[in-house]
Design an enzyme around this catalytic site. Structure first.
Site, PDB file in Angstrom:
ATOM      1  N   ARG A  16      11.684  14.285  15.552  1.00  0.00           N
ATOM      2  CA  ARG A  16      11.650  15.135  14.363  1.00  0.00           C
ATOM      3  C   ARG A  16      10.248  15.673  14.147  1.00  0.00           C
ATOM      4  NH1 ARG A  16      15.979  15.634  15.573  1.00  0.00           N
ATOM      5  NH2 ARG A  16      17.842  14.790  14.649  1.00  0.00           N
ATOM      6  N   CYS A  17      10.200  16.782  13.413  1.00  0.00           N
ATOM      7  CA  CYS A  17       8.943  17.465  13.097  1.00  0.00           C
ATOM      8  C   CYS A  17       7.922  16.448  12.574  1.00  0.00           C
ATOM      9  CB  CYS A  17       9.226  18.537  12.051  1.00  0.00           C
ATOM     10  SG  CYS A  17       7.806  19.551  11.635  1.00  0.00           S
ATOM     11  N   PRO A  18       6.720  16.487  13.098  1.00  0.00           N
ATOM     12  CA  PRO A  18       6.085  17.491  13.963  1.00  0.00           C
ATOM     13  C   PRO A  18       6.091  17.132  15.452  1.00  0.00           C
ATOM     14  CG  PRO A  18       4.378  16.076  13.099  1.00  0.00           C
ATOM     15  CD  PRO A  18       5.705  15.554  12.548  1.00  0.00           C
TER      16      PRO A  18
END
Length: 79
Positions: A16-18
């Site tokens: 997941r981001c980042p």
């Protein structure tokens, strides 16, 4: 469109981001200009982040497939 010849692949499924962008930045830094990277991702944020990254860093987003997960992005490394 002609077939895209992929020289490297980056699997970010489950991240997941980042993290996907961090790994993309690290991977593409070690590639040669003109090589093509295929990215596999399932984070919805990549639909926004990867095109923005390519534009900001002067890489060419050749194609993206966002119909189903994993999302697929083909990026040609710029200068």
């Amino acid at each position: 469109m002609t077939d895209i010849i992929v020289t490297q692949t980056l699997n970010t499924i489950g991240l997941r981001c980042p993290e996907p962008i961090m790994l993309l930045r690290k991977k593409i830094r070690h590639m040669q200009e003109g090589e093509t990277l295929l990215i596999l991702a399932d984070d919805p944020a990549t639909t926004r982040d990867i095109p923005s990254f390519c534009q900001f860093m002067d890489h060419n987003l050749l194609k993206s497939d966002l119909e189903n997960t994993p999302f697929k992005y083909w990026i040609k490394k710029g200068k």
